[in-house]
Design a protein around this motif. Structure first.
Motif, PDB file in Angstrom:
ATOM      1  N   ALA A   1      40.401  -3.917 -11.739  1.00  0.00           N
ATOM      2  CA  ALA A   1      40.838  -2.571 -12.095  1.00  0.00           C
ATOM      3  C   ALA A   1      40.446  -2.333 -13.540  1.00  0.00           C
ATOM      4  O   ALA A   1      40.661  -3.208 -14.397  1.00  0.00           O
ATOM      5  N   VAL A   2      39.854  -1.171 -13.823  1.00  0.00           N
ATOM      6  CA  VAL A   2      39.284  -0.948 -15.156  1.00  0.00           C
ATOM      7  C   VAL A   2      39.720   0.374 -15.781  1.00  0.00           C
ATOM      8  O   VAL A   2      39.292   0.690 -16.887  1.00  0.00           O
TER       9      VAL A   2
ATOM     10  N   ARG B   1      44.290  -0.888 -17.537  1.00  0.00           N
ATOM     11  CA  ARG B   1      44.045  -1.656 -18.757  1.00  0.00           C
ATOM     12  C   ARG B   1      45.311  -1.696 -19.625  1.00  0.00           C
ATOM     13  O   ARG B   1      45.653  -2.749 -20.189  1.00  0.00           O
ATOM     14  N   SER B   2      46.025  -0.574 -19.686  1.00  0.00           N
ATOM     15  CA  SER B   2      47.280  -0.547 -20.445  1.00  0.00           C
ATOM     16  C   SER B   2      48.312  -1.483 -19.831  1.00  0.00           C
ATOM     17  O   SER B   2      49.066  -2.160 -20.553  1.00  0.00           O
TER      18      SER B   2
ATOM     19  N   LEU C   1      43.454 -15.299 -17.594  1.00  0.00           N
ATOM     20  CA  LEU C   1      43.250 -14.226 -16.627  1.00  0.00           C
ATOM     21  C   LEU C   1      43.390 -12.855 -17.285  1.00  0.00           C
ATOM     22  O   LEU C   1      42.611 -11.936 -16.999  1.00  0.00           O
ATOM     23  N   HIS C   2      44.381 -12.698 -18.159  1.00  0.00           N
ATOM     24  CA  HIS C   2      44.487 -11.447 -18.910  1.00  0.00           C
ATOM     25  C   HIS C   2      43.186 -11.173 -19.669  1.00  0.00           C
ATOM     26  O   HIS C   2      42.638 -10.062 -19.621  1.00  0.00           O
ATOM     27  N   ASP C   3      42.707 -12.197 -20.370  1.00  0.00           N
ATOM     28  CA  ASP C   3      41.499 -12.011 -21.171  1.00  0.00           C
ATOM     29  C   ASP C   3      40.288 -11.690 -20.301  1.00  0.00           C
ATOM     30  O   ASP C   3      39.465 -10.829 -20.653  1.00  0.00           O
ATOM     31  N   LEU C   4      40.161 -12.375 -19.172  1.00  0.00           N
ATOM     32  CA  LEU C   4      39.028 -12.122 -18.280  1.00  0.00           C
ATOM     33  C   LEU C   4      39.063 -10.688 -17.750  1.00  0.00           C
ATOM     34  O   LEU C   4      38.047  -9.974 -17.785  1.00  0.00           O
ATOM     35  N   LEU C   5      40.223 -10.243 -17.266  1.00  0.00           N
ATOM     36  CA  LEU C   5      40.323  -8.905 -16.685  1.00  0.00           C
ATOM     37  C   LEU C   5      40.190  -7.815 -17.741  1.00  0.00           C
ATOM     38  O   LEU C   5      39.564  -6.777 -17.497  1.00  0.00           O
ATOM     39  N   LEU C   6      40.747  -8.045 -18.922  1.00  0.00           N
ATOM     40  CA  LEU C   6      40.571  -7.080 -20.012  1.00  0.00           C
ATOM     41  C   LEU C   6      39.117  -7.057 -20.490  1.00  0.00           C
ATOM     42  O   LEU C   6      38.591  -5.998 -20.861  1.00  0.00           O
ATOM     43  N   GLY C   7      38.452  -8.206 -20.456  1.00  0.00           N
ATOM     44  CA  GLY C   7      37.045  -8.254 -20.824  1.00  0.00           C
ATOM     45  C   GLY C   7      36.179  -7.463 -19.864  1.00  0.00           C
ATOM     46  O   GLY C   7      35.242  -6.762 -20.273  1.00  0.00           O
TER      47      GLY C   7
END
Length: 678
Positions: A472-473, A478-479, A493-499
């Motif tokens: 989801a982007v 993202r928020s 996982l947070h970092d990967l998905l936010l990246g």
């Protein structure tokens, strides 16, 4: 007509039944696990040429092809051309006058519109199920009526299950198709209404934007109609807008154009074409595809649908091959008649905050005096067809049904027949408000990281052990990820998905930092792949890709991406070494076979190239010339072998005429004539 249909007609009602059809079906696998970014998508990212002669209304909210991301959607590129016996579940509406079927697992595509009195299918009913590489998410198939929204191009739902069900009303059953679009973050629905003892099908569309912000959306209904010799497409038109060579820009032309030919006859177009009919002052818009006898399918609608268009693959070899390729040889010839909310398909329309958009279309067989339909004076054909449309689909009746269906569109289902994606329910949980009155998006799925973010804001230990399969982007999601990272601390996982979300916005610096942190905490195949994807140093990118491939649970499509990277980088030795170690089932992936053909061409291994080009490929993209280019390189190499020197241009031209591109490799979409027209 079966007993159920006979009983329904005798009782003056419309039946709804779940049924199946048996037909040859090619394999279609699940979604790719690789998030694909804008620059990886099949539509070329290049400057869209300026339009010529269009009005402000025809240019409003225009978009640039190749500039939009398809994330958070995943591509579907795992399919073949097996066409083995299969069963396709359908839902049918039948009143003894018309039979309508839809395919819930394929975007709710309307597969059949059969007129009992005429004894014919009014829409093109494909004799097979054959995916091909024509849609925004790759896999697409021809035939029937496709509900194209809410992003440009063929709907992202074309090959996936959607929600369907029935609303029982005082006028009879209404069959509903609906889903939530994850890019626009709005819902769309189609309500099909077949009145008892009528041979007209009403289609009500509804788009709901429950967000407090304005959106831009897209909608075109695409109707495939069996093509026939001498068929004419008639729609109100003072002029036309077309895509033209060489820049494929939109341009205004007289219609029919006295400098060329009568473009209302699809069979006169050699190359693939799109013709948008334009008559802004018309009393009523409609479109009809009529055969030599003046009979065929007609559509008209309420005023919300301002665009009308036909599309044809064209009579040249490439277009004819495409239609056979999407069906069976000699059984795939069709045209599309289309209706949209905007004047052209290069535009979006505005969805106001907290708003709904509605329209109603009506379809049915139409017969018009053939002498008038095929008059040399297009105005005569238009006038006669308009009069027939007014008699067949009176505006008062359309207005009455539109009011009825607008009311019904907000009523809940009385029974659900199929379920779609869990993302509508997730969005509703995240925002804390329903997405659209009457639409139920509840569906049972394994609890994912996204469910946890929507419900509790924290990612569980179980989901922190797994590489995610979807993404989801949007700003909302993202928020939610950022809040979660602040609450429980940023994990790999947070970092990967936010990246991934940052990279979708093309914030390379933020994406790199996030991916590096993710990989440092846990070196997953996806994190390593993301770093490889943005690494500018080709040697470092190669190393990262190989680490990703060696990591746990790396999917087969990663090998395909690695092969394509090595080929683009010209690392042929590394590519051959990588190919040699691949398991046979992965080495047989079609794009890997094409890469091997490209390597053979580079190495001058003509025997290997010739053998590889005997394959009937399944995933060649619409307009992609790779197979044609490889064939030309093969023939140029053979001629050079025979001559013992580099052939002169004239010699090569003569040789190519003697060795034309085989039909199974011909996917060309455009034909340039001597006068430069299509």
């Amino acid at each position: 007509m079966n007993q159920t249909q006979q009983k329904a007609r005798a009782e003056g009602r419309t039946s709804v039944e779940e049924t199946v059809v048996t037909l040859p079906m090619s394999h279609l696998g699940g979604p790719s696990r690789l998030p694909r970014f804008r620059w990886q998508q099949p539509i070329p990212d290049k400057e869209t040429p300026p339009s010529r002669g269009l009005s402000p209304d025809e240019n409003a909210n225009a978009f640039d092809w190749g500039k939009d991301s398809i994330l958070p959607y995943s591509v579907y590129d795992d399919y073949d051309r097996a066409q083995t016996p299969g069963v396709m579940p359908l839902v049918a509406l039948d009143n003894g006058r018309l039979r309508v079927t839809i395919a819930p697992q394929y975007g709710g595509r309307l597969m059949q519109l059969y007129d009992y009195a005429l004894g014919r299918d009014l829409v093109f009913r494909n004799p097979v199920f054959q995916p091909a590489n024509l849609a925004a998410l790759n896999a697409w198939f021809s035939g029937g009526i496709e509900w194209n929204g809410l992003i440009p191009g063929h709907t992202p739902f074309t090959c996936v299950p959607v929600f369907t069900g029935v609303v029982d009303t005082e006028r009879g059953p209404v069959l509903r198709i609906y889903e939530f679009d994850r890019i626009v973050e709005a819902t769309w629905q189609i309500d099909l209404y077949l009145p008892a003892d009528e041979d007209r099908l009403y289609v009500h569309g509804r788009i709901v934007n429950a967000a407090p912000t304005e959106k831009r959306a897209y909608w075109w209904t695409n109707v495939a109609v069996p093509a026939s010799a001498g068929m004419r497409v008639v729609s109100p038109g003072d002029y036309a807008i077309e895509h033209v060579l060489p820049g494929n820009e939109l341009a205004r032309f007289p219609f029919p154009d006295p400098e060329r030919f009568d473009g209302s006859y699809p069979g006169l177009w050699k190359g693939a074409t799109s013709v948008f009919f334009r008559k802004p002052e018309a009393d009523r818009l409609f479109i009809a595809a009529l055969d030599k006898a003046g009979t065929g399918l007609a559509q008209t609608a309420t005023s919300a649908l301002t665009g009308r268009k036909f599309f044809y693959f064209g009579t040249a070899a490439g277009g004819q091959h495409w239609m056979d390729y999407l069906a069976r040889k000699g059984e795939g010839d069709y045209i599309e008649i289309q209706a949209g909310i905007t004047p052209t398909q290069n535009q979006r329309f505005v969805l106001a905050a907290d708003s709904e958009t509605h329209w109603t279309e009506v379809y049915g067989g139409l017969s018009v005096d053939p002498a008038a339909v095929h008059s040399e004076d297009y105005a005569v054909a238009e006038r006669a067809t308009a009069e027939a449309v007014d008699r067949r689909f009176p505006t008062a009746e359309l207005s009455d049904v539109d009011g009825f269906l607008t009311h019904v569109s907000q009523q809940p289902l009385d029974r659900r027949l199929s379920a779609g994606s869990p993302w509508g329910a997730r969005q509703a949980k995240l925002t804390g408000k329903p997405l659209a009155a009457g639409l139920d998006f509840a569906v049972e799925v394994e609890r994912s990281v996204w469910d946890e973010l929507a419900e509790t804001g924290e990612i569980s230990a179980g989901n922190l052990m797994r590489v995610p399969v979807d993404f989801a982007v949007s700003d909302l999601w993202r928020s939610a990820l950022e809040r979660s990272a602040g609450r429980q601390g940023a994990t790999w996982l947070h970092d990967l998905l936010l990246g991934i979300a940052a990279l979708d916005q093309e914030d390379m610096a933020a994406a790199r930092s996030l991916f590096e942190r993710s990989v440092a905490a846990r070196p997953t195949w996806l994190g390593l792949r993301q770093l490889a994807l943005i690494e500018k140093n080709e040697d470092k990118a190669e190393q990262l890709y190989l680490f990703a491939w060696a990591a746990e649970d790396a999917p087969a499509e990663l090998a395909v991406e690695i092969v394509q990277f090595l080929l683009r980088a010209g690392k042929l030795q590394a590519l051959e070494g990588f190919l040699a170690k691949l398991p046979d089932d992965i080495a047989a992936q079609e794009r890997i076979v094409l890469a091997r053909a490209s390597v053979a061409a580079e190495r001058g291994d003509l025997d290997a190239l010739e053998a590889l080009l005997k394959v009937e490929f399944a995933t060649i993209r619409e307009g992609e010339d790779l197979s044609a280019d490889l064939w030309e390189r093969l023939q140029e190499g053979r001629l050079e072998q025979r001559l013992g020197r580099t052939p002169a241009p004239a010699e090569l031209e003569t040789h190519m005429k003697a060795h034309p591109l085989p039909e199974h490799l011909d996917f060309r979409m455009r034909v340039a004539l001597e006068d430069g027209t299509n």
